[in-house]
Design an enzyme around this catalytic site. Structure first.
Site, PDB file in Angstrom:
ATOM      1  N   GLN A  78       0.830  -1.211   0.000  1.00 48.29           N
ATOM      2  CA  GLN A  78       0.000   0.000   0.000  1.00 48.29           C
ATOM      3  C   GLN A  78       0.862   1.257   0.000  1.00 48.29           C
ATOM      4  O   GLN A  78       0.497   2.276  -0.597  1.00 48.29           O
ATOM      5  CB  GLN A  78      -0.896  -0.023   1.246  1.00 48.29           C
ATOM      6  CG  GLN A  78      -2.020   0.980   1.240  1.00 48.29           C
ATOM      7  CD  GLN A  78      -3.252   0.490   0.479  1.00 48.29           C
ATOM      8  OE1 GLN A  78      -3.649  -0.646   0.662  1.00 48.29           O
ATOM      9  NE2 GLN A  78      -3.832   1.341  -0.346  1.00 48.29           N
ATOM     10  N   LYS A 127      -2.581  -0.861   6.777  1.00 51.51           N
ATOM     11  CA  LYS A 127      -3.603  -1.891   6.498  1.00 51.51           C
ATOM     12  C   LYS A 127      -4.023  -2.488   7.832  1.00 51.51           C
ATOM     13  O   LYS A 127      -3.236  -2.516   8.780  1.00 51.51           O
ATOM     14  CB  LYS A 127      -3.020  -2.994   5.603  1.00 51.51           C
ATOM     15  CG  LYS A 127      -4.069  -3.818   4.885  1.00 51.51           C
ATOM     16  CD  LYS A 127      -4.496  -3.185   3.580  1.00 51.51           C
ATOM     17  CE  LYS A 127      -5.678  -3.929   2.969  1.00 51.51           C
ATOM     18  NZ  LYS A 127      -6.008  -3.427   1.638  1.00 51.51           N
ATOM     19  N   LYS A 160       1.826   1.832  -3.573  1.00 48.27           N
ATOM     20  CA  LYS A 160       0.618   2.121  -4.356  1.00 48.27           C
ATOM     21  C   LYS A 160       0.156   3.554  -4.114  1.00 48.27           C
ATOM     22  O   LYS A 160      -0.129   4.293  -5.047  1.00 48.27           O
ATOM     23  CB  LYS A 160      -0.486   1.142  -3.930  1.00 48.27           C
ATOM     24  CG  LYS A 160      -1.786   1.311  -4.661  1.00 48.27           C
ATOM     25  CD  LYS A 160      -2.904   0.510  -4.024  1.00 48.27           C
ATOM     26  CE  LYS A 160      -2.507  -0.937  -3.813  1.00 48.27           C
ATOM     27  NZ  LYS A 160      -3.647  -1.769  -3.407  1.00 48.27           N
ATOM     28  N   ASN A 173     -16.620  -6.780  -4.735  1.00 50.89           N
ATOM     29  CA  ASN A 173     -16.636  -5.384  -5.184  1.00 50.89           C
ATOM     30  C   ASN A 173     -15.744  -5.164  -6.403  1.00 50.89           C
ATOM     31  O   ASN A 173     -16.181  -4.598  -7.412  1.00 50.89           O
ATOM     32  CB  ASN A 173     -16.193  -4.500  -4.006  1.00 50.89           C
ATOM     33  CG  ASN A 173     -16.029  -3.060  -4.418  1.00 50.89           C
ATOM     34  OD1 ASN A 173     -15.008  -2.686  -4.987  1.00 50.89           O
ATOM     35  ND2 ASN A 173     -17.037  -2.260  -4.175  1.00 50.89           N
ATOM     36  N   ASP A 220     -12.030  -3.494   2.464  1.00 52.15           N
ATOM     37  CA  ASP A 220     -11.231  -4.475   1.707  1.00 52.15           C
ATOM     38  C   ASP A 220     -12.071  -5.755   1.735  1.00 52.15           C
ATOM     39  O   ASP A 220     -13.295  -5.679   1.948  1.00 52.15           O
ATOM     40  CB  ASP A 220      -9.850  -4.662   2.348  1.00 52.15           C
ATOM     41  CG  ASP A 220      -8.888  -5.467   1.483  1.00 52.15           C
ATOM     42  OD1 ASP A 220      -8.414  -4.938   0.462  1.00 52.15           O
ATOM     43  OD2 ASP A 220      -8.620  -6.648   1.787  1.00 52.15           O
ATOM     44  N   THR A 251     -12.045   0.822  -7.730  1.00 49.17           N
ATOM     45  CA  THR A 251     -10.936  -0.137  -7.860  1.00 49.17           C
ATOM     46  C   THR A 251     -11.089  -0.967  -9.137  1.00 49.17           C
ATOM     47  O   THR A 251     -10.148  -1.099  -9.927  1.00 49.17           O
ATOM     48  CB  THR A 251     -10.862  -1.054  -6.624  1.00 49.17           C
ATOM     49  OG1 THR A 251     -10.824  -0.234  -5.461  1.00 49.17           O
ATOM     50  CG2 THR A 251      -9.631  -1.939  -6.676  1.00 49.17           C
TER      51      THR A 251
HETATM   52  P1  NDP Z   1     -14.858  -8.657  -1.554  1.00 47.05           P
HETATM   53  O1  NDP Z   1     -14.944  -9.160  -0.165  1.00 47.05           O
HETATM   54  O2  NDP Z   1     -15.907  -7.755  -2.067  1.00 47.05           O
HETATM   55  O3  NDP Z   1     -14.726  -9.891  -2.576  1.00 47.05           O
HETATM   56  C1  NDP Z   1     -13.687 -10.807  -2.461  1.00 47.05           C
HETATM   57  C2  NDP Z   1     -13.900 -11.894  -3.509  1.00 47.05           C
HETATM   58  O4  NDP Z   1     -12.716 -12.695  -3.544  1.00 47.05           O
HETATM   59  C3  NDP Z   1     -15.045 -12.816  -3.176  1.00 47.05           C
HETATM   60  O5  NDP Z   1     -15.594 -13.301  -4.373  1.00 47.05           O
HETATM   61  C4  NDP Z   1     -14.348 -13.928  -2.397  1.00 47.05           C
HETATM   62  O6  NDP Z   1     -15.011 -15.178  -2.430  1.00 47.05           O
HETATM   63  C5  NDP Z   1     -13.053 -14.046  -3.164  1.00 47.05           C
HETATM   64  N1  NDP Z   1     -12.021 -14.591  -2.268  1.00 47.05           N
HETATM   65  C6  NDP Z   1     -11.601 -14.080  -1.093  1.00 47.05           C
HETATM   66  N2  NDP Z   1     -10.681 -14.882  -0.541  1.00 47.05           N
HETATM   67  C7  NDP Z   1     -10.528 -15.925  -1.398  1.00 47.05           C
HETATM   68  C8  NDP Z   1      -9.718 -17.086  -1.403  1.00 47.05           C
HETATM   69  N3  NDP Z   1      -8.874 -17.345  -0.381  1.00 47.05           N
HETATM   70  N4  NDP Z   1      -9.814 -17.920  -2.458  1.00 47.05           N
HETATM   71  C9  NDP Z   1     -10.656 -17.668  -3.504  1.00 47.05           C
HETATM   72  N5  NDP Z   1     -11.457 -16.590  -3.532  1.00 47.05           N
HETATM   73  C10 NDP Z   1     -11.393 -15.728  -2.506  1.00 47.05           C
HETATM   74  O7  NDP Z   1     -13.389  -7.969  -1.662  1.00 47.05           O
HETATM   75  P2  NDP Z   1     -12.872  -6.902  -2.704  1.00 47.05           P
HETATM   76  O8  NDP Z   1     -13.489  -7.136  -4.027  1.00 47.05           O
HETATM   77  O9  NDP Z   1     -12.964  -5.574  -2.082  1.00 47.05           O
HETATM   78  O10 NDP Z   1     -11.308  -7.261  -2.766  1.00 47.05           O
HETATM   79  C11 NDP Z   1     -10.772  -8.195  -3.703  1.00 47.05           C
HETATM   80  C12 NDP Z   1      -9.279  -7.960  -3.843  1.00 47.05           C
HETATM   81  O11 NDP Z   1      -9.044  -6.611  -4.284  1.00 47.05           O
HETATM   82  C13 NDP Z   1      -8.453  -8.111  -2.578  1.00 47.05           C
HETATM   83  O12 NDP Z   1      -7.169  -8.606  -2.895  1.00 47.05           O
HETATM   84  C14 NDP Z   1      -8.319  -6.676  -2.084  1.00 47.05           C
HETATM   85  O13 NDP Z   1      -7.206  -6.490  -1.243  1.00 47.05           O
HETATM   86  C15 NDP Z   1      -8.141  -5.967  -3.411  1.00 47.05           C
HETATM   87  N6  NDP Z   1      -8.414  -4.535  -3.375  1.00 47.05           N
HETATM   88  C16 NDP Z   1      -9.640  -4.075  -2.994  1.00 47.05           C
HETATM   89  C17 NDP Z   1      -9.873  -2.717  -2.986  1.00 47.05           C
HETATM   90  C18 NDP Z   1     -11.231  -2.162  -2.716  1.00 47.05           C
HETATM   91  O14 NDP Z   1     -11.400  -0.960  -2.953  1.00 47.05           O
HETATM   92  N7  NDP Z   1     -12.200  -2.934  -2.280  1.00 47.05           N
HETATM   93  C19 NDP Z   1      -8.799  -1.748  -3.271  1.00 47.05           C
HETATM   94  C20 NDP Z   1      -7.572  -2.356  -3.760  1.00 47.05           C
HETATM   95  C21 NDP Z   1      -7.403  -3.699  -3.762  1.00 47.05           C
HETATM   96  P3  NDP Z   1     -15.638 -15.753  -1.063  1.00 47.05           P
HETATM   97  O15 NDP Z   1     -16.891 -14.988  -0.874  1.00 47.05           O
HETATM   98  O16 NDP Z   1     -15.828 -17.197  -1.337  1.00 47.05           O
HETATM   99  O17 NDP Z   1     -14.622 -15.492   0.046  1.00 47.05           O
END
Ligand code: NDP
Length: 452
Positions: free
Chosen positions: A115, A130, A118, A244, A170, A213
């Protein structure tokens, strides 16, 4: 002092491993950055003399605390919470909060380290942090989630502030959780300040923060393609995740004329050969945000699609571009080779460090367009930075203005990567470009402060 007086890269990494036992994710993140930075600082004595890389790889502080809460059956539950404040050289600590059973100190240290670079890349004044907990929100009632968030904030509030440290969402932390935490912060301090971002629009949130994002990762993808005289029209895309970032990446790819073939969660992935059109993306958003359902339910709704279970990942599906948007280390060396073999020409990381170190080397060696998360997914924190500015000025900017700023910021990050990542043969190493550009800004601020 001569550069040769300093340790070489393997010795530096050995030191990081020794000082951080049992923290493989953190070591991996430091190694990936150090591989590029070592070359860059080879002839820059000041960075060595002041031990800048060594200092950036040592968080300013790691706060760990107990979080007790009561479930709906009256049982007392105990979780661990953390806030990692990695570096505030260029602004207040800034970075999301993650609620997931896989959260450890190592995971949060890696995320806070990434971060830092970034946030520097965005050009906005934000340091790196974080936080999170091993709390699993899945299957919990809304009241249980509320009680957990309130208890988490009962400790966290001492360590954050609009000019100190500004958390956001997150994995597992969306608008609902930010609302619960902001409400508790306000109650504890009697202050209404921009201490969290990702807030609801009614209480200081910014337009397009939710989308930023995923949209940003696709804008970055488009910049890489444009640099090669291409665009997204008619291109097939494989996306992982269904939260998200994934749903908004899918939305933007659809808007730009691409065709999205997959989405996933931790149970497996869905493949829709017809394409996951905007109507279908809206259905997935509803499934995830309102019904808290699983992606496997997609195949019951949309005929002709397939669900591949057992935790299967989508990287074997032939595609032009790939956008990993789930979690760290979800794309390994073999999967990277498969993508390259099947003709994938560009990868833009919506998630943080979704590709293993081996996979990164596969993409780099194949010289495909490969954008690391710290560059490609910076749109979220960038709009969080804009939310902070709006909160400080007590105003709200219009959507068109924010959309324009997001595109500008992603283009700016792309230019900085090109500036520092262009190789002698003209190929752009976006990993190197992002690492060096992010490092340089933070490092130069640290030099200005002397040894603190
Ligand atoms: P959400 O909680 O909205 O979604 C996460 C998604 O990833 C879900 O579909 C979840 O499935 C899946 N997931 C999580 N852990 C695992 C795993 N161990 N194996 C397989 N699938 C998994 O999170 P976000 O969309 O916000 O975040 C997704 C990624 O983006 C992360 O790496 C986060 O750090 C990164 N990010 C997010 C930002 C944001 O603004 N939200 C900013 C910058 C980066 P399940 O429901 O089964 O767990």
């Amino acid at each position: 002092m001569a550069v040769s007086d300093h340790v070489d890269l393997p010795t530096f990494i050995d030191g990081v491993k020794k000082r951080n036992p049992g923290q493989p994710e953190f070591v991996q993140a430091v190694q990936e950055v150090a591989e590029d930075i070592y070359d860059f600082i080879a002839d820059k004595e000041e960075y060595h003399k002041y031990q800048i890389l060594r200092r950036i790889a040592e968080p300013d502080r790691v706060i760990s605390f107990r979080v007790c809460w009561e479930d709906d059956s009256g049982n007392i539950r105990v979780q661990r919470g953390w806030r990692v404040q990695n570096n505030n050289s260029i602004g207040p600590y800034k970075g999301g909060i993650r609620f997931h059973p896989s959260v450890t100190e190592s995971v949060l240290k890696f995320l806070a380290f990434e971060q830092t670079f970034k946030n520097a890349l965005t050009g906005l004044p934000m340091g790196g942090g974080k936080g999170g907990s091993n709390f699993n929100p899945k299957g919990k009632s809304p009241n249980e989630v509320m009680r957990f968030c309130q208890s988490f904030m009962n400790e966290l509030y001492r360590h954050i502030g609009a000019d100190v440290d500004v958390p956001a969402g997150d994995i597992g932390v969306g608008g609902r959780e930010i609302g619960f935490m902001f409400g508790q912060y306000k109650r504890l301090t009697n202050e209404f300040t921009g201490v969290l971002t990702g807030k609801g629009l009614e209480y200081g949130g910014s337009l397009i923060r939710t989308e930023a994002t995923g949209y940003g990762a696709v804008y970055f993808l488009l910049e890489m393609l444009k640099n090669k005289g291409q665009d997204l029209v008619g291109k097939t895309a494989v996306i992982s995740g269904s939260g998200n970032v994934a749903t908004h990446a899918a939305e933007k790819i659809n808007q730009l004329g691409g065709k999205v073939l997959t989405l996933s969660d931790s149970e497996g992935f869905i493949y829709d050969p017809e394409g996951i059109s905007q109507d279908k993306v809206n259905w997935v958003k509803d499934l995830k945000n309102k019904k808290r359902g699983r992606i496997s339910e997609y195949v019951k709704e949309f005929k002709g699609s397939e669900f591949h279970g057992g935790g299967a990942r989508p990287w074997g599906v032939t595609c032009d571009v790939a956008v990993p948007c789930a979690t760290q280390n979800e794309l390994n060396g073999d999967e990277a080779r498969l993508l390259v073999k099947n003709g994938c020409m560009a990868v833009s990381e919506g998630a943080n460090m979704p590709t293993t170190l081996e996979g990164v080397h596969v993409f780099k060696d194949a010289k495909i367009l490969y954008a690391p998360g710290k560059a490609a997914n910076a749109g979220g924190v960038a709009v969080s930075g804009l939310e902070m500015s709006q909160n400080s000025a007590r105003i709200s900017w219009k959507e068109e203005e924010l959309q324009r700023l997001l595109v500008d910021i992603m283009q700016g990050i792309h230019s900085r990567c090109v500036e520092y990542g262009t190789q002698s043969d003209g190929h752009i190493d976006y990993v190197k470009g992002a690492n060096i550009a992010g490092f340089k800004k933070v490092a130069d601020a640290m030099l200005a402060y002397g040894v603190v």
